[in-house]
Scaffold this motif. Structure first.
Motif, PDB file in Angstrom:
ATOM      1  N   THR A  43      -4.581  17.878  -2.917  1.00  0.00           N
ATOM      2  CA  THR A  43      -3.901  18.843  -2.075  1.00  0.00           C
ATOM      3  C   THR A  43      -4.739  19.070  -0.847  1.00  0.00           C
ATOM      4  OG1 THR A  43      -4.955  20.646  -3.268  1.00  0.00           O
ATOM      5  CG2 THR A  43      -2.764  19.984  -4.013  1.00  0.00           C
ATOM      6  N   GLU A  53       2.413  29.246   4.694  1.00  0.00           N
ATOM      7  CA  GLU A  53       3.075  28.317   3.785  1.00  0.00           C
ATOM      8  C   GLU A  53       3.761  27.228   4.591  1.00  0.00           C
ATOM      9  OE1 GLU A  53       7.026  28.874   1.312  1.00  0.00           O
ATOM     10  OE2 GLU A  53       5.387  29.971   0.353  1.00  0.00           O
ATOM     11  N   VAL A  55       5.641  23.494   4.791  1.00  0.00           N
ATOM     12  CA  VAL A  55       6.409  22.477   4.089  1.00  0.00           C
ATOM     13  C   VAL A  55       6.610  21.289   5.027  1.00  0.00           C
ATOM     14  CG1 VAL A  55       8.600  21.887   2.987  1.00  0.00           C
ATOM     15  CG2 VAL A  55       7.576  24.140   2.606  1.00  0.00           C
ATOM     16  N   LEU A  57       8.546  17.792   5.628  1.00  0.00           N
ATOM     17  CA  LEU A  57       9.739  17.034   5.263  1.00  0.00           C
ATOM     18  C   LEU A  57       9.754  15.737   6.056  1.00  0.00           C
ATOM     19  CD1 LEU A  57      12.346  19.944   5.741  1.00  0.00           C
ATOM     20  CD2 LEU A  57      11.193  19.319   3.597  1.00  0.00           C
ATOM     21  N   ARG A  96       3.030  22.094   1.077  1.00  0.00           N
ATOM     22  CA  ARG A  96       3.911  21.424   0.132  1.00  0.00           C
ATOM     23  C   ARG A  96       4.485  20.222   0.866  1.00  0.00           C
ATOM     24  NH1 ARG A  96       5.517  26.648  -1.369  1.00  0.00           N
ATOM     25  NH2 ARG A  96       7.500  26.521  -0.290  1.00  0.00           N
ATOM     26  N   ASP A  97       3.943  19.074   0.556  1.00  0.00           N
ATOM     27  CA  ASP A  97       4.327  17.833   1.222  1.00  0.00           C
ATOM     28  C   ASP A  97       5.339  17.099   0.350  1.00  0.00           C
ATOM     29  OD1 ASP A  97       4.554  15.447   2.558  1.00  0.00           O
ATOM     30  OD2 ASP A  97       2.449  14.863   2.372  1.00  0.00           O
ATOM     31  N   VAL A  98       6.571  17.006   0.813  1.00  0.00           N
ATOM     32  CA  VAL A  98       7.613  16.304   0.050  1.00  0.00           C
ATOM     33  C   VAL A  98       8.153  15.112   0.842  1.00  0.00           C
ATOM     34  CG1 VAL A  98       8.270  18.252  -1.392  1.00  0.00           C
ATOM     35  CG2 VAL A  98       9.361  17.979   0.855  1.00  0.00           C
ATOM     36  N   GLN A 127      14.531  17.209  -0.715  1.00  0.00           N
ATOM     37  CA  GLN A 127      13.348  17.753  -0.047  1.00  0.00           C
ATOM     38  C   GLN A 127      13.493  19.236   0.266  1.00  0.00           C
ATOM     39  OE1 GLN A 127      11.551  15.401   3.078  1.00  0.00           O
ATOM     40  NE2 GLN A 127      12.100  13.464   2.087  1.00  0.00           N
ATOM     41  N   ASP A 129      14.364  21.449  -1.599  1.00  0.00           N
ATOM     42  CA  ASP A 129      13.931  22.262  -2.736  1.00  0.00           C
ATOM     43  C   ASP A 129      12.563  22.879  -2.494  1.00  0.00           C
ATOM     44  OD1 ASP A 129      16.274  21.496  -3.924  1.00  0.00           O
ATOM     45  OD2 ASP A 129      15.344  20.489  -5.653  1.00  0.00           O
ATOM     46  N   ALA A 130      11.783  22.304  -1.584  1.00  0.00           N
ATOM     47  CA  ALA A 130      10.443  22.827  -1.302  1.00  0.00           C
ATOM     48  C   ALA A 130      10.470  24.045  -0.383  1.00  0.00           C
ATOM     49  CB  ALA A 130       9.577  21.738  -0.671  1.00  0.00           C
ATOM     50  N   THR A 132      11.280  27.767   1.016  1.00  0.00           N
ATOM     51  CA  THR A 132      11.496  29.108   0.473  1.00  0.00           C
ATOM     52  C   THR A 132      11.638  30.092   1.626  1.00  0.00           C
ATOM     53  OG1 THR A 132       9.172  29.814   0.429  1.00  0.00           O
ATOM     54  CG2 THR A 132       9.967  28.505  -1.452  1.00  0.00           C
ATOM     55  N   THR A 135       8.380  30.487   3.616  1.00  0.00           N
ATOM     56  CA  THR A 135       7.814  29.368   4.380  1.00  0.00           C
ATOM     57  C   THR A 135       7.622  29.775   5.831  1.00  0.00           C
ATOM     58  OG1 THR A 135       8.875  27.749   2.929  1.00  0.00           O
ATOM     59  CG2 THR A 135       8.169  26.982   5.095  1.00  0.00           C
TER      60      THR A 135
END
Length: 304
Positions: A43, A53, A55, A57, A96-98, A127, A129-130, A132, A135
């Motif tokens: 991480t 936070e 994310v 994508l 949060r890397d998706v 993707q 889903d990550a 929120t 964020t």
């Protein structure tokens, strides 16, 4: 082996004339590298040290396939040194890397099937889903697979200087796919805002892959096709910029800072690999230097 556009077989490049099947960018020895690195996850920043936070994508331009070390689902080819991880370190945020190789705009809201070397490696969740409500930052790189530019670049490769340029074969198709991508990106941006209303949305374009008129045969595309391929990237970037601006996001131009770092440059200068990589990275994708440079550009815009 590569089939040039005149049909003669050549054994000096790891590509084939004709459309590249989905997932072929991670095949053979490349797939072995991914599989070998699958257990080397990590991480970017400990949660306790983070102030926001974040994310990430996107597709393989963002995920960094074959750049050590690999983290997350093996089929996504996600690197701990992609621009998201590098940027998270600069910003001291929870990441949060998706990002996932092969992702299209539809995979923001739909699951994605992945594979390595033609071997099924399962599916990954949508993707989105990550995202929120808490964020604070979202980065997005998407469009290359919607338009199909890597596959077309593979189709355009030739070591025959007398070959017919591929531009005429693909120009209309690429233009139509680029137009079709615009409303798809609009929907993606609306979806991000709906799920993460507090987030700053940062959308990158794609970089400079090949200089004006190319460098045949170092990179095996004719001058006309080199200009067509980069021109197609630029046209897609225009759509990304327009939609990002219209949706109140921050657009990041990566073409301008990439000048002098395209696949025609020396190994010490290039940020993207050519048809035969000279660094640990996927063909026609950013290498570790490129991902780090992209993170610096994005961080500069964000004031990091």
């Amino acid at each position: 082996m590569m089939r040039p556009r005149n049909g003669r077989r050549l054994s000096t490049a790891p590509i084939r004339r004709g459309r590249v099947p989905k997932g072929r960018v991670l095949k053979g020895a490349a797939g072995a590298i991914v599989l070998a690195g699958a257990a080397l996850g990590g991480t970017a920043v400990p949660a306790a040290a983070a102030a926001g936070e974040y994310v990430a994508l996107g597709d393989s331009m963002a995920s960094g396939p074959l750049i050590p070390d690999i983290t997350g689902p093996v089929g996504c080819g996600r690197s701990t040194h992609n621009y998201a991880h590098e940027l998270a370190s600069r910003l001291s945020v929870t990441l949060r890397d998706v990002t996932c190789s092969g992702a299209k705009s539809t995979h923001m809201t739909q699951s994605q099937s992945t594979s390595v070397g033609g071997v099924d490696t399962g599916t990954v969740p949508p993707q989105f889903d990550a995202l929120t409500a808490s964020t604070t930052l979202v980065t997005l790189t998407i469009g290359g697979n919607d338009v199909g530019l890597v596959g077309i670049a593979q189709d355009c490769a030739t070591l025959d200087p007398t070959a017919t340029p591929c531009k005429g074969e693909f120009e209309d198709q690429v233009a139509q796919r680029t137009r079709d991508f615009s409303p798809k990106l609009s929907a993606v941006l609306d979806g991000i805002r709906a799920r993460s209303p507090k987030a700053r949305i940062v959308v990158t374009g794609y970089g400079l892959y090949i200089k004006q008129n190319g460098c045949w045969p170092v990179q095996p595309v004719l001058p006309t096709d080199a200009n067509f391929l980069q021109g197609s990237v630029n046209a897609m970037n225009d759509v990304i910029r327009q939609q990002t601006t219209a949706h109140g996001g921050t657009y990041i131009d990566l073409v301008t800072p990439s000048a002098g770092h395209d696949a025609c440059q020396s190994s010490s200068k290039r940020w993207v690999e050519g048809y035969v990589p000279v660094h640990a990275a996927a063909p026609l994708h950013p290498n570790a230097s490129g991902e780090a440079a992209y993170a610096a550009v994005i961080g500069g815009v964000l004031g990091a």
